[in-house]
Motif scaffolding. Structure first.
Motif, PDB file in Angstrom:
ATOM      1  N   LYS A 115       3.218   5.783  -5.775  1.00 52.64           N
ATOM      2  CA  LYS A 115       3.022   5.806  -7.230  1.00 52.64           C
ATOM      3  C   LYS A 115       1.871   6.755  -7.572  1.00 52.64           C
ATOM      4  CE  LYS A 115       4.587   1.108  -8.318  1.00 52.64           C
ATOM      5  NZ  LYS A 115       4.136  -0.217  -8.821  1.00 52.64           N
ATOM      6  N   GLN A 116       0.741   6.626  -6.849  1.00 52.39           N
ATOM      7  CA  GLN A 116      -0.431   7.466  -7.127  1.00 52.39           C
ATOM      8  C   GLN A 116      -0.153   8.941  -6.869  1.00 52.39           C
ATOM      9  OE1 GLN A 116      -4.023   6.020  -5.231  1.00 52.39           O
ATOM     10  NE2 GLN A 116      -3.722   3.954  -6.049  1.00 52.39           N
TER      11      GLN A 116
ATOM     12  N   GLU B  38       0.815  -1.217   0.000  1.00 49.39           N
ATOM     13  CA  GLU B  38       0.000   0.000   0.000  1.00 49.39           C
ATOM     14  C   GLU B  38       0.847   1.264   0.000  1.00 49.39           C
ATOM     15  OE1 GLU B  38      -0.233  -1.391   4.446  1.00 49.39           O
ATOM     16  OE2 GLU B  38      -0.278  -2.358   2.489  1.00 49.39           O
ATOM     17  N   ARG B  39       2.018   1.224   0.619  1.00 46.32           N
ATOM     18  CA  ARG B  39       2.893   2.407   0.631  1.00 46.32           C
ATOM     19  C   ARG B  39       3.473   2.650  -0.758  1.00 46.32           C
ATOM     20  NH1 ARG B  39       5.695   3.207   6.169  1.00 46.32           N
ATOM     21  NH2 ARG B  39       3.851   3.092   7.480  1.00 46.32           N
ATOM     22  N   ILE B  40       3.903   1.588  -1.404  1.00 47.60           N
ATOM     23  CA  ILE B  40       4.458   1.738  -2.756  1.00 47.60           C
ATOM     24  C   ILE B  40       3.370   2.236  -3.705  1.00 47.60           C
ATOM     25  CG2 ILE B  40       5.382   0.469  -4.738  1.00 47.60           C
ATOM     26  CD1 ILE B  40       7.055  -1.139  -2.710  1.00 47.60           C
ATOM     27  N   GLU B  41       2.177   1.651  -3.621  1.00 52.14           N
ATOM     28  CA  GLU B  41       1.078   2.074  -4.496  1.00 52.14           C
ATOM     29  C   GLU B  41       0.694   3.531  -4.221  1.00 52.14           C
ATOM     30  OE1 GLU B  41      -1.596   2.169  -7.480  1.00 52.14           O
ATOM     31  OE2 GLU B  41      -0.069   0.638  -7.119  1.00 52.14           O
TER      32      GLU B  41
ATOM     33  N   LYS C 170       5.198   4.858 -12.027  1.00 52.42           N
ATOM     34  CA  LYS C 170       4.096   3.888 -12.058  1.00 52.42           C
ATOM     35  C   LYS C 170       4.590   2.447 -12.204  1.00 52.42           C
ATOM     36  CE  LYS C 170       0.603   6.835 -12.028  1.00 52.42           C
ATOM     37  NZ  LYS C 170      -0.125   7.026 -10.812  1.00 52.42           N
ATOM     38  N   ASP C 171       5.750   2.262 -12.850  1.00 54.49           N
ATOM     39  CA  ASP C 171       6.273   0.911 -13.079  1.00 54.49           C
ATOM     40  C   ASP C 171       7.343   0.496 -12.058  1.00 54.49           C
ATOM     41  OD1 ASP C 171       8.260   2.626 -13.915  1.00 54.49           O
ATOM     42  OD2 ASP C 171       8.621   1.613 -15.823  1.00 54.49           O
ATOM     43  N   TYR C 172       7.442   1.220 -10.931  1.00 54.81           N
ATOM     44  CA  TYR C 172       8.471   0.916  -9.935  1.00 54.81           C
ATOM     45  C   TYR C 172       8.285  -0.483  -9.343  1.00 54.81           C
ATOM     46  CZ  TYR C 172      11.228   0.910  -5.686  1.00 54.81           C
ATOM     47  OH  TYR C 172      12.115   0.565  -4.698  1.00 54.81           O
ATOM     48  N   VAL C 173       9.374  -1.226  -9.283  1.00 55.30           N
ATOM     49  CA  VAL C 173       9.430  -2.527  -8.616  1.00 55.30           C
ATOM     50  C   VAL C 173      10.674  -2.496  -7.738  1.00 55.30           C
ATOM     51  CG1 VAL C 173       9.662  -5.019  -8.927  1.00 55.30           C
ATOM     52  CG2 VAL C 173       8.289  -3.691 -10.534  1.00 55.30           C
ATOM     53  N   PRO C 174      10.558  -2.858  -6.458  1.00 53.33           N
ATOM     54  CA  PRO C 174      11.734  -2.844  -5.579  1.00 53.33           C
ATOM     55  C   PRO C 174      12.885  -3.686  -6.133  1.00 53.33           C
ATOM     56  CG  PRO C 174       9.762  -3.125  -4.293  1.00 53.33           C
ATOM     57  CD  PRO C 174       9.354  -3.246  -5.738  1.00 53.33           C
TER      58      PRO C 174
END
Length: 157
Positions: free
Chosen positions: A122-123, A116-119, A129-133
């Motif tokens: 992104k928002q 939820e923090r990453i999303e 928007k395409d971030y992946v750890p």
């Protein structure tokens, strides 16, 4: 710092005590996640005095969109207190300058990597928007699964 009414009718609050010390810029060191259902108040997690590691909102039973909304409210409050440039700087430091190492299983900065923090970031335009750890795919998948498991508070003796 945050409030929603979940689809099941339960009210959730993210409360951070006020700190008068200017070094903390208003954000206190004591924080609580509060649940109110049918007039009954419970505190599933608190950081005081020796609180357990913070759970993901999804671990407390919120859906990912509900959890993301709670995370967004927390981040928006940080933007209000510190300014967008400072929050962007901290976001870069957390997600790019000091990426988690596969050895520590991202335990040190665990909450920053909750889905939820990453999303929410992104928002809010703080992450692409395409971030992946930067973790091996199997480790990231395991972390996401753990973030969805039901939270069980630590037992203190």
């Amino acid at each position: 710092m945050g409030h929603i009414v979940a689809k099941d009718g339960v009210s959730w609050y993210d409360i951070c005590m006020w700190e008068s010390d200017p070094n903390y810029q208003g954000t206190g060191r004591v924080r609580a996640l509060v649940r109110i259902e049918k007039g009954a108040l419970t505190v599933p997690w608190s950081s005081a005095p020796l609180g357990d590691r913070e759970p993901a909102w999804t671990q407390l039973g919120l859906t990912l969109p509900e959890a993301t909304e709670m995370a967004k409210q927390w981040i928006e409050k940080q933007i209000q207190m510190w300014g967008i440039e400072e929050v962007k700087r901290l976001t870069r430091r957390t997600y790019y300058d000091s990426p988690p190492s596969p050895e520590d299983g991202i335990t040190g900065a665990c909450a920053a990597y909750f889905p939820e923090r990453i999303e929410a970031k992104k928002q809010l335009g703080l992450l692409p928007k395409d971030y992946v750890p930067p973790l091996p795919p199997e480790q990231w998948k395991r972390f996401q699964e753990n973030a969805m498991r039901r939270y069980v508070p630590a037992e203190w003796e």
